[in-house]
Design an enzyme around this catalytic site. Structure first.
Site, PDB file in Angstrom:
ATOM      1  N   LYS A 203       0.865  -1.189   0.000  1.00  8.93           N
ATOM      2  CA  LYS A 203       0.000   0.000   0.000  1.00  8.93           C
ATOM      3  C   LYS A 203       0.896   1.231   0.000  1.00  8.93           C
ATOM      4  O   LYS A 203       1.788   1.351   0.844  1.00  8.93           O
ATOM      5  CB  LYS A 203      -0.884  -0.032   1.253  1.00  8.93           C
ATOM      6  CG  LYS A 203      -1.743   1.194   1.478  1.00  8.93           C
ATOM      7  CD  LYS A 203      -2.734   0.941   2.606  1.00  8.93           C
ATOM      8  CE  LYS A 203      -3.457   2.204   3.016  1.00  8.93           C
ATOM      9  NZ  LYS A 203      -4.534   1.956   3.988  1.00  8.93           N
TER      10      LYS A 203
HETATM   11  C1  R5P Z   1      -2.618   3.674   8.011  1.00  6.37           C
HETATM   12  O1  R5P Z   1      -1.543   3.538   7.914  1.00  6.37           O
HETATM   13  C2  R5P Z   1      -3.689   2.754   8.328  1.00  6.37           C
HETATM   14  O2  R5P Z   1      -3.699   1.604   7.619  1.00  6.37           O
HETATM   15  C3  R5P Z   1      -4.925   3.507   8.362  1.00  6.37           C
HETATM   16  O3  R5P Z   1      -5.568   3.280   9.543  1.00  6.37           O
HETATM   17  C4  R5P Z   1      -5.849   3.465   7.194  1.00  6.37           C
HETATM   18  O4  R5P Z   1      -5.634   2.441   6.341  1.00  6.37           O
HETATM   19  C5  R5P Z   1      -5.790   4.759   6.511  1.00  6.37           C
HETATM   20  O5  R5P Z   1      -6.836   4.938   5.612  1.00  6.37           O
HETATM   21  P1  R5P Z   1      -7.167   6.396   5.065  1.00  6.37           P
HETATM   22  O6  R5P Z   1      -5.929   7.200   5.173  1.00  6.37           O
HETATM   23  O7  R5P Z   1      -7.598   6.190   3.649  1.00  6.37           O
HETATM   24  O8  R5P Z   1      -8.274   6.950   5.907  1.00  6.37           O
END
Ligand code: R5P
Length: 293
Positions: A203
């Site tokens: 990711k």
């Molecule tokens: C971040 O590193 C984590 O995985 C998060 O909690 C999450 O995946 C972030 O998602 P978003 O930034 O799209 O809200």
């Protein structure tokens, strides 16, 4: 035992057709074992080769997050519209019904909070838990350039070793420190290190300049991270650009569950990711679904 009466010997051997076993559709994943591929084929749509993951794991380090106060009320009604749900074992066990059959990506590192140094994470979930919970992948935070860089990388390699033993993919989540430059050079470095050390997929954040060099430089699939809430058209444009520049989908949280209409947003993102719909048309779709309530 099967009834033996009327048993006939097979006759149609299709001698003219060599047996075919289709190759695997995901970049860099052709040599993985069957169980690993089968789990990946539940996360990634085999037709488009992409996924729309809904990330709701924020609470594992930042506690209460707007939109995640009540996962049963806010998230479970929208979760069926995502391809994959990314979350912690606490929320999975306490809130998600066992008849929810979409693939689960389980957050398996933790141990820090926003009050302290975030990169000081450790493995916080055993491989047996991931097996018991029937997950399709395990998510590990990797802090390249962070204070505890090595520890986070070793967390990842340990999960890769355990995941490979049992056929469970490891998702490396690249975390960027506040003071670090979010540029192509950094993400090429971070994603390539994760891939070289065995992450099944990665990711990574989208960047305006040079994202295609990040996806091209990385030998395994990259899913685009979301980040803080931005206007719907901007989020759809970011997702569109990312997949057009080689991302195998997205893993977004706040831009979905903090949207005025999360279901409309999920459908619009899926149109961009799986059908290559333009951001403008996807926004029309969003507005139409939103206005229909
Ligand atoms: C971040 O590193 C984590 O995985 C998060 O909690 C999450 O995946 C972030 O998602 P978003 O930034 O799209 O809200």
């Amino acid at each position: 035992m099967a009834d033996m009466d009327g048993l006939t010997e097979g006759k149609n051997y299709h001698l003219d057709k060599p047996q075919q076993t289709e190759g695997f559709f995901l970049k860099g994943c052709g040599s993985l074992d069957w169980g690993m591929k089968n789990r990946l084929a539940r996360i990634f749509n085999p037709k488009s080769g992409r996924t729309v993951m809904l990330a709701i794991d924020h609470g594992y380090f930042q506690g209460p997050t707007t939109g995640l106060e009540r996962v049963d009320v806010n998230i479970m009604p929208i979760a069926p519209y995502a391809d994959t749900l990314m979350l912690t074992r606490g929320i999975l066990r306490s809130v998600v019904p066992a008849f929810y059959t979409k693939p689960i990506v389980l957050r398996v590192t933790g141990g820090t909070s926003i009050l302290k140094e975030l990169s000081n994470e450790e493995i916080a979930v055993s491989i047996e838990e991931s097996i018991r919970l029937n997950v399709c992948a395990m998510a590990v935070q990797v802090f390249i350039g962070g204070e505890y860089e090595k520890q986070s990388i070793i967390n990842m390699t340990k999960m890769v070793d355990m995941g490979n033993r049992y056929g469970i993919p490891t998702l490396a989540v690249t975390a960027v420190g506040k003071d670090m430059a979010r540029d192509a050079r950094y993400f090429r470095l971070a994603t390539r290190i994760c891939a070289e050390l065995g992450a099944t997929y990665i990711k990574s954040y989208y960047i305006e300049d040079g994202f295609e060099t990040v996806t091209s430089f990385c030998p395994v699939p990259i899913v685009m991270a979301g980040g803080k809430k931005i206007p719907e058209l901007d989020a759809l444009t970011m997702a569109y650009n990312a997949v057009q520049q080689g991302a195998a989908g997205v893993d977004m949280g706040r831009n979905i569950f903090q949207s005025e209409s999360p279901i409309a947003m999920l459908k619009a993102i899926k149109a961009v990711v799986h059908e290559e719909e333009t951001p403008e048309k996807a926004l029309d779709l969003f507005n139409t679904i939103k206005s229909e309530g």
